[in-house]
Design an enzyme around this catalytic site. Structure first.
Site, short mmCIF file in Angstrom:
data_model
loop_
_atom_site.label_atom_id
_atom_site.label_comp_id
_atom_site.label_asym_id
_atom_site.label_seq_id
_atom_site.Cartn_x
_atom_site.Cartn_y
_atom_site.Cartn_z
N LEU A 121 2.24 2.66 4.24
CA LEU A 121 2.13 1.28 3.75
C LEU A 121 1.79 1.32 2.27
CD1 LEU A 121 0.12 -0.53 6.58
CD2 LEU A 121 2.37 -1.22 5.73
N SER A 122 2.52 0.56 1.46
CA SER A 122 2.19 0.44 0.05
C SER A 122 0.95 -0.43 -0.13
CB SER A 122 3.37 -0.14 -0.73
OG SER A 122 4.48 0.72 -0.69
N ALA A 123 0.39 -0.38 -1.32
CA ALA A 123 -0.78 -1.20 -1.63
C ALA A 123 -0.42 -2.68 -1.57
CB ALA A 123 -1.32 -0.84 -3.01
#
Length: 362
Positions: free
Chosen positions: A63-65
Site C-alpha cells: 500500500l502506498s502512503a
C-alpha cells in the site's frame, strides 16, 4: 515515500490531517477516502500502523502512503461514467475508492502481476460490499482485476479515460503508457522519481506536469520467451447493463433520494436535514387569511374587486397587505415541540433520532 502528515487515531482523523495539509482538496475525493477504512486493507497484525502516512509492504502486498493516494485521486479528476485502468492494482484499495466516484456506468479495470495479491484484493472487495455501510451510499463501479504484466496489454484493447501506474516507469516505456489514453484522458505515474500527470490533448500531443517527488519500485520487465513472442494480455470486455440492472440502478437512486437521512456534522453537533419540496406559500397564506376576514369585507371584495378608478392592481395590493396584517395579529407563539424533546431525551443512537425527527416533521 510518506510521513508528510501526522498520524491519525482513526480513518477520519487521518483524512482530517490530509485535508489540513492540502493533499485532499475536493469534496468528492474526501467522501471516497472517508467511505473506506484504510485499516481494512491491512493484515490483522499491522492494523495499528494503518493511520500513519507511510507506505506498507508485506511480501507482495503493498500500500502506498495516504498522501500519495490522495494526490493521485486529485490529479485523476474523476467523475461518473469514466473508464479507469489501474496498473499494479495491488490490494484494490485505490480501485475501490475510484469505483465510488465512477458510478454504475463507468469502467474499472486493474492489472496485477501477482495472482495471490489479486485473490487478496478480491477478498477485500467482497468484504467491503458485504459489510460496509458506505456501499449503499454510492453508485458503485465494481473493479475487475486481471493477472498479468501491464507491459503486455494487447494493442487491440480500447483506450481509457484515466490511467494510473503504481510502479516506477522507465523512460523507455513512457510512450507505451501514453498510448493507453484516449484523447482528453489523464495518466498519472511515477516517472524519473516524480509523480507525473500527463493529459492527452490530441492524437499526438500531451501536456505534462510534475506533482511531487516520489520513490517507487520499478516496473517488472516481461519475461523473454524462447521464440521471442509473448501472449498479449487481454482486458475484460466493458459490461453492457441488462434491463434488470438498469431498473435496479434507477430504483436504488430513487430510494436513496427519498430516504436520504440528515447528515451529522461532528464539529458543530448539528444535524443537517435534506431540503424539502417548495410549496406555494403565497397561495396557502391567502387561504389561511380568508378564515380571519369579516364576511362583509369578503363579500364586498368578491362583488367589487375594482376601486373607483377601475384600478384592480391597487385593490389587490391593498387586500394582500390587509390579509397579512390580520394574519400577523392572529398568529400565536408556536407550541413547545414535546415530541422532539422526548426523542432527544431517549437513549437512542444519533442516526435513529435523526430518522424519527425527520419523518415526524415531514
Amino acid at each position: 515515500m510518506g510521513g508528510a502528515v501526522s498520524a491519525g487515531e482513526d480513518n477520519d482523523d487521518l483524512i482530517d490531517n490530509l485535508k489540513d495539509a492540502q493533499y485532499i482538496r475536493t469534496d468528492e475525493v474526501e467522501k471516497a477516502f472517508r467511505a473506506i477504512d484504510r485499516a481494512d486493507y491491512y493484515l490483522d497484525d499491522y492494523k495499528e500502523i494503518a493511520y500513519k502516512d507511510l507506505a506498507w509492504k508485506h511480501g507482495n502486498i503493498h500500500l502506498s502512503a495516504p498522501c500519495i493516494y490522495s494526490e493521485v485521486m486529485e490529479a485523476l479528476e474523476l467523475y461518473p461514467g469514466l473508464s479507469f485502468l489501474n496498473l499494479g492494482s495491488g490490494t484494490g484499495y485505490l480501485s475501490t475508492m475510484v469505483g465510488l466516484l465512477l458510478g454504475p456506468f463507468g469502467v474499472n479495470h486493474g492489472v496485477e502481476i501477482h495472482p495471490e495479491v489479486i485473490e487478496y484484493a478480491k477478498q477485500k472487495l467482497e468484504q467491503f460490499v458485504r459489510t460496509s455501510d458506505s456501499f449503499d451510499k454510492f453508485d458503485f463501479c465494481e473493479p475487475s482485476f486481471v493477472a498479468g504484466n501491464c507491459l503486455e496489454i494487447s494493442l487491440e484493447t480500447s483506450a481509457y479515460d484515466r490511467v494510473y501506474c503504481g510502479a516506477g516507469v522507465q523512460k523507455e516505456h513512457e510512450e507505451y503508457m501514453k498510448n493507453l489514453l484516449k484523447v482528453g484522458g489523464i495518466l498519472v505515474m511515477p516517472l524519473e522519481e516524480k509523480l507525473t500527470k500527463i493529459t492527452r490533448t490530441g492524437p499526438t500531443t500531451w501536456e505534462t506536469r510534475k506533482i511531487l517527488a516520489v520513490s517507487f519500485a520499478p516496473l517488472v520487465q516481461p519475461n523473454q520467451t524462447e521464440n521471442g513472442k509473448r501472449r498479449p494480455l487481454q482486458m475484460p470486455t466493458p459490461l453492457v447493463h441488462s434491463l434488470q440492472d438498469l431498473s435496479r440502478i434507477a430504483i436504488r437512486r430513487r430510494i436513496k433520494t427519498i430516504m436520504k437521512p440528515p447528515s451529522f456534522c461532528r464539529y458543530t453537533g448539528i444535524f443537517k436535514y435534506p431540503p424539502r419540496y417548495k410549496r406555494k406559500r403565497l397561495r396557502r397564506r391567502r387561504m389561511e387569511t380568508i378564515v380571519f376576514l369579516d364576511k362583509e369585507v369578503f363579500a364586498s371584495r368578491i362583488s367589487n374587486p375594482f376601486d373607483d378608478n377601475n384600478n384592480y392592481d391597487d385593490v389587490e395590493e391593498d387586500s394582500r397587505e390587509e390579509e397579512e396584517q390580520v394574519a400577523s395579529e392572529t398568529k400565536s407563539d408556536p407550541p413547545v415541540n414535546v415530541f422532539r424533546e422526548r426523542i432527544l431525551s431517549l437513549p437512542l443512537p444519533d442516526p435513529l433520532k435523526c430518522y424519527l425527527l425527520y419523518y415526524r416533521e415531514k
